[in-house]
Design a protein around this motif. Structure first.
Motif, PDB file in Angstrom:
ATOM      1  N   ALA A  50      38.528  38.242  35.158  1.00 11.57           N
ATOM      2  CA  ALA A  50      39.860  38.014  34.581  1.00 11.57           C
ATOM      3  C   ALA A  50      40.173  36.524  34.613  1.00 11.57           C
ATOM      4  O   ALA A  50      40.859  36.029  35.506  1.00 11.57           O
ATOM      5  N   ASP A  51      39.671  35.793  33.625  1.00 17.67           N
ATOM      6  CA  ASP A  51      39.841  34.342  33.588  1.00 17.67           C
ATOM      7  C   ASP A  51      41.316  33.967  33.497  1.00 17.67           C
ATOM      8  O   ASP A  51      42.055  34.472  32.638  1.00 17.67           O
ATOM      9  N   GLY A  52      41.741  33.082  34.386  1.00 17.01           N
ATOM     10  CA  GLY A  52      43.108  32.595  34.356  1.00 17.01           C
ATOM     11  C   GLY A  52      44.121  33.501  35.010  1.00 17.01           C
ATOM     12  O   GLY A  52      45.287  33.137  35.132  1.00 17.01           O
ATOM     13  N   VAL A  53      43.704  34.684  35.433  1.00 17.31           N
ATOM     14  CA  VAL A  53      44.615  35.627  36.089  1.00 17.31           C
ATOM     15  C   VAL A  53      44.599  35.369  37.594  1.00 17.31           C
ATOM     16  O   VAL A  53      43.533  35.260  38.204  1.00 17.31           O
ATOM     17  N   ARG A  54      45.784  35.276  38.181  1.00 19.33           N
ATOM     18  CA  ARG A  54      45.912  35.157  39.640  1.00 19.33           C
ATOM     19  C   ARG A  54      46.500  36.452  40.186  1.00 19.33           C
ATOM     20  O   ARG A  54      47.436  37.014  39.602  1.00 19.33           O
ATOM     21  N   VAL A  55      45.965  36.895  41.306  1.00 24.66           N
ATOM     22  CA  VAL A  55      46.451  38.126  41.947  1.00 24.66           C
ATOM     23  C   VAL A  55      46.536  37.893  43.452  1.00 24.66           C
ATOM     24  O   VAL A  55      45.627  37.314  44.054  1.00 24.66           O
ATOM     25  N   SER A  56      47.622  38.343  44.041  1.00 30.27           N
ATOM     26  CA  SER A  56      47.750  38.366  45.495  1.00 30.27           C
ATOM     27  C   SER A  56      48.279  39.735  45.892  1.00 30.27           C
ATOM     28  O   SER A  56      49.104  40.320  45.181  1.00 30.27           O
ATOM     29  N   VAL A  57      47.811  40.241  47.021  1.00 26.10           N
ATOM     30  CA  VAL A  57      48.208  41.575  47.471  1.00 26.10           C
ATOM     31  C   VAL A  57      48.373  41.581  48.982  1.00 26.10           C
ATOM     32  O   VAL A  57      47.629  40.913  49.703  1.00 26.10           O
TER      33      VAL A  57
END
Length: 269
Positions: A50-57
């Protein structure tokens, strides 16, 4: 002769953990570190393409107290800030020794159950604006959330969202038991079209989602926070993301991350 087993109580600044060890051993076990490592291992493959996608959990197993966080960046809240706002309203009512008015209850229900934006704008103004929201969040233990007048642009972290969820679903919060039950009830009655996100990770969910396209990029912020029950465990889960190309792809990724987050507790111990 096999060694006898014993249970030692380990106290940390976050919780009390039961650690089983053979007699004579002094194990060094950090369940948070183990859970976080497992969470990172589970989430990174989901976001690799997922280029350019940031995720935090961030996720908390409420039964064991084990907690894990992947990613520490700051994100726009979008509509998940509506939980903060209703919590702030409840704190104000508590301080004034009164119940919510009929209008306040109608507005709170609209904000959480239907994600009504107009009610949110009015409530932010009526509680005293961003400074008042920051003050309420500080009372609930949040340390990395900064309110904005354009409320969807409030900045937060997944770890701070987990702190908010603990204030709503746990004990020892400045929110009274009645206030917590009221807010939980709203999150259990989110309308059908908004029941995505952390609900994909289990049942008996209570949640609030946020979704917002950024006009400067055309990309989406997609967030989901709440409680689920899965595999006999109750978990609090917060997933934040930005840079999503579409709302639909963002929802799919957030749901996959939520499932991975809840699943780590079956593998980390």
């Amino acid at each position: 002769m096999p060694s006898r087993r014993q249970v030692r109580i380990v106290r940390t600044d976050r919780r009390t953990t039961r650690v089983t060890a053979t007699e004579g051993e002094e194990p060094e076990v950090d369940l948070d570190a183990a859970s976080t490592a497992a969470l990172t291992a589970a989430v990174e493959p989901l976001t690799a393409g997922a280029d350019g996608v940031r995720v935090s959990v961030a996720v908390l197993d409420t039964d064991s107290g084990a907690r894990a966080v992947h990613g520490d960046g700051s994100f726009d809240t979008a509509s998940v800030v509506k939980v903060d706002l209703v919590a702030a309203l409840l704190l104000i009512a508590q301080d004034e020794g009164r119940a919510l008015t009929a209008v306040e209850r109608e507005r709170a229900a609209a904000m959480i159950e239907r994600s009504d934006n107009a009610s949110t704008t009015v409530l932010l103004r009526e509680i005293g604006g961003p400074a008042a929201l920051d003050a309420a969040n500080a009372r609930l233990g949040l340390t990395a959330t900064t309110a904005a007048r354009a409320w969807g642009l409030t900045r937060t972290t997944a770890a701070d969202r987990l702190t908010l969820l603990r204030a709503v679903f746990g004990t020892g919060s400045e929110l009274s038991a009645e206030s917590r039950a009221y807010l939980r009830g709203l999150m259990e009655r989110v309308e059908a079209g908004q029941r995505w996100g952390v609900s994909a990770a289990g049942d008996r969910w209570a949640l609030k989602n946020g979704w917002m396209p950024r006009t400067t990029t055309g990309l989406w912020d997609i967030n989901s926070i709440g409680r689920v029950r899965s595999g006999g465990r109750t978990c609090l889960v917060a997933v934040l993301s930005d840079g999503q190309p579409t709302k639909e792809s963002g929802i799919a990724l957030v749901e996959a991350v939520a499932r991975a987050a809840v699943g780590v507790f079956g593998r980390a111990r």
